[in-house]
Design a protein around this motif. Structure first.
Motif, mmCIF file in Angstrom:
data_model
loop_
_atom_site.group_PDB
_atom_site.id
_atom_site.type_symbol
_atom_site.label_atom_id
_atom_site.label_comp_id
_atom_site.label_asym_id
_atom_site.label_seq_id
_atom_site.Cartn_x
_atom_site.Cartn_y
_atom_site.Cartn_z
ATOM 1 N N ILE A 189 52.381 24.612 21.988
ATOM 2 C CA ILE A 189 52.639 25.998 21.496
ATOM 3 C C ILE A 189 52.609 26.961 22.561
ATOM 4 C CG2 ILE A 189 51.642 25.775 18.961
ATOM 5 C CD1 ILE A 189 49.367 27.299 19.898
ATOM 6 N N ARG A 190 53.321 28.118 22.208
ATOM 7 C CA ARG A 190 53.432 29.166 23.276
ATOM 8 C C ARG A 190 52.068 29.915 23.374
ATOM 9 N NH1 ARG A 190 58.309 32.597 20.780
ATOM 10 N NH2 ARG A 190 56.843 32.357 19.242
ATOM 11 N N PRO A 191 51.782 30.542 24.579
ATOM 12 C CA PRO A 191 50.614 31.181 24.901
ATOM 13 C C PRO A 191 50.319 32.243 23.923
ATOM 14 C CG PRO A 191 51.425 30.557 26.982
ATOM 15 C CD PRO A 191 52.292 30.092 25.737
ATOM 16 N N GLU A 192 51.434 32.974 23.500
ATOM 17 C CA GLU A 192 51.489 34.100 22.762
ATOM 18 C C GLU A 192 51.202 33.746 21.147
ATOM 19 O OE1 GLU A 192 55.880 33.410 23.785
ATOM 20 O OE2 GLU A 192 54.165 33.518 24.676
ATOM 21 N N ASP A 193 51.421 32.644 20.833
ATOM 22 C CA ASP A 193 51.012 32.081 19.508
ATOM 23 C C ASP A 193 49.630 32.101 19.013
ATOM 24 O OD1 ASP A 193 53.912 31.823 18.736
ATOM 25 O OD2 ASP A 193 53.884 29.824 19.522
ATOM 26 N N VAL A 194 48.725 32.074 20.167
ATOM 27 C CA VAL A 194 47.344 31.864 20.139
ATOM 28 C C VAL A 194 46.855 33.126 18.990
ATOM 29 C CG1 VAL A 194 45.159 31.632 20.907
ATOM 30 C CG2 VAL A 194 46.964 30.285 22.026
ATOM 31 N N ARG A 195 47.252 34.373 19.197
ATOM 32 C CA ARG A 195 46.844 35.379 18.563
ATOM 33 C C ARG A 195 47.162 35.394 17.190
ATOM 34 N NH1 ARG A 195 47.884 40.819 22.426
ATOM 35 N NH2 ARG A 195 46.562 40.365 24.331
ATOM 36 N N ARG A 196 48.369 34.910 17.077
ATOM 37 C CA ARG A 196 48.650 34.605 15.727
ATOM 38 C C ARG A 196 48.080 33.657 14.980
ATOM 39 N NH1 ARG A 196 54.950 33.022 16.166
ATOM 40 N NH2 ARG A 196 54.954 33.587 13.930
ATOM 41 N N LEU A 197 47.560 32.417 15.578
ATOM 42 C CA LEU A 197 46.829 31.408 15.035
ATOM 43 C C LEU A 197 45.384 31.846 14.893
ATOM 44 C CD1 LEU A 197 47.774 28.686 17.508
ATOM 45 C CD2 LEU A 197 48.599 28.929 15.090
ATOM 46 N N ILE A 198 45.033 32.890 15.501
ATOM 47 C CA ILE A 198 43.485 33.434 15.293
ATOM 48 C C ILE A 198 43.587 34.449 14.250
ATOM 49 C CG2 ILE A 198 41.598 34.625 16.285
ATOM 50 C CD1 ILE A 198 41.808 31.598 17.444
ATOM 51 N N ALA A 199 44.742 35.033 14.083
ATOM 52 C CA ALA A 199 44.858 36.028 12.957
ATOM 53 C C ALA A 199 44.817 35.232 11.671
ATOM 54 C CB ALA A 199 46.160 36.820 13.133
ATOM 55 N N PHE A 200 45.251 34.165 11.629
ATOM 56 C CA PHE A 200 45.465 33.432 10.363
ATOM 57 C C PHE A 200 44.164 33.001 10.223
ATOM 58 C CE2 PHE A 200 45.005 28.821 9.016
ATOM 59 C CZ PHE A 200 45.323 28.996 7.911
ATOM 60 N N ARG A 201 43.589 32.241 11.112
ATOM 61 C CA ARG A 201 41.955 32.026 10.891
ATOM 62 C C ARG A 201 40.990 33.153 10.569
ATOM 63 N NH1 ARG A 201 38.336 31.561 14.865
ATOM 64 N NH2 ARG A 201 38.452 33.688 14.804
ATOM 65 N N ASP A 202 41.226 34.193 10.762
ATOM 66 C CA ASP A 202 40.479 35.295 10.443
ATOM 67 C C ASP A 202 40.765 35.756 9.077
ATOM 68 O OD1 ASP A 202 39.261 35.311 12.950
ATOM 69 O OD2 ASP A 202 40.073 36.993 13.923
ATOM 70 N N ASP A 203 41.774 35.679 8.537
ATOM 71 C CA ASP A 203 42.174 36.205 7.321
ATOM 72 C C ASP A 203 43.400 35.275 6.856
ATOM 73 O OD1 ASP A 203 42.504 37.450 4.710
ATOM 74 O OD2 ASP A 203 42.596 39.294 5.705
ATOM 75 N N PRO A 204 43.277 34.070 6.125
ATOM 76 C CA PRO A 204 44.350 33.235 5.922
ATOM 77 C C PRO A 204 44.999 33.802 4.637
ATOM 78 C CG PRO A 204 42.275 31.941 5.813
ATOM 79 C CD PRO A 204 41.952 33.433 6.049
ATOM 80 N N SER A 205 44.612 34.756 3.970
ATOM 81 C CA SER A 205 45.356 35.478 2.911
ATOM 82 C C SER A 205 46.290 36.440 3.440
ATOM 83 C CB SER A 205 44.316 36.341 1.861
ATOM 84 O OG SER A 205 43.785 37.150 2.417
ATOM 85 N N ASP A 206 46.108 37.024 4.452
ATOM 86 C CA ASP A 206 46.950 38.037 5.212
ATOM 87 C C ASP A 206 48.000 37.191 5.928
ATOM 88 O OD1 ASP A 206 48.132 40.084 6.545
ATOM 89 O OD2 ASP A 206 46.347 40.831 7.343
ATOM 90 N N GLU A 207 49.359 37.274 5.528
ATOM 91 C CA GLU A 207 50.487 36.538 6.060
ATOM 92 C C GLU A 207 51.162 37.600 7.126
ATOM 93 O OE1 GLU A 207 52.991 35.048 2.986
ATOM 94 O OE2 GLU A 207 51.396 33.763 2.084
ATOM 95 N N SER A 208 50.595 38.579 7.502
ATOM 96 C CA SER A 208 51.213 39.438 8.511
ATOM 97 C C SER A 208 51.469 38.666 9.806
ATOM 98 C CB SER A 208 50.699 40.706 8.874
ATOM 99 O OG SER A 208 49.171 40.435 9.146
ATOM 100 N N TRP A 209 50.601 37.742 10.138
ATOM 101 C CA TRP A 209 50.717 36.806 11.537
ATOM 102 C C TRP A 209 51.941 36.281 11.512
ATOM 103 C CZ3 TRP A 209 51.807 31.670 11.243
ATOM 104 C CH2 TRP A 209 51.496 31.259 9.747
ATOM 105 N N ILE A 210 52.612 35.840 10.358
ATOM 106 C CA ILE A 210 54.092 35.256 10.374
ATOM 107 C C ILE A 210 55.009 35.969 11.063
ATOM 108 C CG2 ILE A 210 55.644 33.949 9.029
ATOM 109 C CD1 ILE A 210 53.638 33.543 6.972
ATOM 110 N N ARG A 211 55.083 37.159 10.773
ATOM 111 C CA ARG A 211 56.265 38.293 11.617
ATOM 112 C C ARG A 211 55.831 38.847 12.826
ATOM 113 N NH1 ARG A 211 54.930 39.122 6.328
ATOM 114 N NH2 ARG A 211 53.458 40.993 6.494
ATOM 115 N N ARG A 212 54.532 38.265 13.281
ATOM 116 C CA ARG A 212 54.180 38.945 14.851
ATOM 117 C C ARG A 212 55.101 38.247 15.993
ATOM 118 N NH1 ARG A 212 47.487 39.411 14.517
ATOM 119 N NH2 ARG A 212 47.433 40.610 12.732
#
Length: 212
Positions: A189-212
Motif C-alpha cells: 500500500i502507499r505510505p499515506e494510506d496508513v493513516r486511513r487504515l488506523i482511522a478505520f481501526r480506531d472507529d470502524p463505524s466512521d467511514e470518513s477514512w474512505i474519502r481521505r
C-alpha cells in the motif's frame, strides 16, 4: 526483526491479510473495511504454517507455561490448536458455536476436566465477541481459562474493552498496526494510506477514512 514484523511479512506474502483501501470490502455487518483477513490460507502455505504454529507454541510457553490443554475456536482455530498442541505435547479440543442437535449434543469437543487450565486458540480477533463466547462456555464447564493466543488482532477499542471487562488476556503473533506499517514499507500500500487504515481501526463505524 521482531516476531510481530516477521509474522506480518508472512501474512502479507501469502495474501492472508490483504489491504484494499481504495476499494473497501464490506463486512457482514455492513461496515466498510480496507482489509480482508483470511488466516485459513496459512494452512495451505507450508513454510509460513510452520513459522506461525511454532510462534503460537512459543507464545503459549512464554505467557501460559502452566497450560494443561488447548481449545480451538470453531472453525478457524481448530487446526491451529491441533498443530500447536502437537508441538507442545498438550491435549486439544474445540468449542462449537452452539451445541449439536444430535448424538451427545456436545458444544465442547474433546476431554475437559473440571479445573483444567486451558488456553483458547483463535485465528483473529476484531470485536472479540465470538472468542469470549468460547471463554464463557469453557468457564461454565469448570475450566480455568488462562487466556487466549491469536494470530492476528485488530486492536479495536471495542474488542480491547470486552476482553478487559471479561478479565481475559490475549496475546497475538501480530497486529493491525504492525501489518499496516509493514505493508507500506514493502509496497503493498502507499505510505499515506496508513493513516486511513488506523482511522478505520480506531472507529470502524466512521467511514470518513474512505474519502481521505
Amino acid at each position: 526483526m521482531t516476531r510481530k514484523e516477521a509474522t506480518a511479512k508472512d501474512l502479507l506474502a501469502i495474501r492472508a491479510v490483504f489491504f484494499r483501501p481504495e476499494e473497501p470490502f464490506t463486512w457482514a455487518s455492513g461496515i466498510k473495511s480496507p482489509v480482508y483477513c483470511d488466516n485459513r490460507l496459512i494452512l495451505t502455505a507450508p513454510e509460513v504454517r510452520v513459522r506461525v504454529e511454532e510462534g503460537l507454541a512459543a507464545l503459549i510457553r512464554e505467557n501460559y507455561p502452566e497450560a494443561e490443554a488447548l481449545m480451538g475456536t470453531s472453525t478457524a482455530g481448530i487446526a491451529h490448536a491441533a498443530i500447536a498442541g502437537h508441538l507442545l505435547g498438550l491435549p486439544m479440543g474445540y468449542v462449537r458455536s452452539g451445541a449439536k442437535d444430535h448424538g451427545r449434543q456436545n458444544r465442547i469437543e474433546g476431554r475437559l476436566e473440571k479445573g483444567e487450565k486451558v488456553v483458547v486458540v483463535e485465528d483473529l480477533i476484531s470485536t472479540a465477541g465470538s472468542v469470549l463466547e468460547v471463554v464463557d462456555a469453557l468457564r461454565e464447564e469448570g475450566a480455568e481459562v488462562l487466556g487466549i493466543v491469536s494470530i492476528f488482532t485488530y486492536g479495536m477499542e471495542r474488542g480491547l474493552r470486552r476482553l478487559a471487562d471479561a478479565d481475559v488476556k490475549n496475546v497475538s503473533l501480530t497486529d493491525f498496526d504492525t501489518v499496516a506499517r509493514i505493508a507500506a514499507e514493502d509496497g503493498y500500500i502507499r505510505p499515506e494510506d496508513v493513516r486511513r487504515l488506523i482511522a478505520f481501526r480506531d472507529d470502524p463505524s466512521d467511514e470518513s477514512w474512505i474519502r481521505r
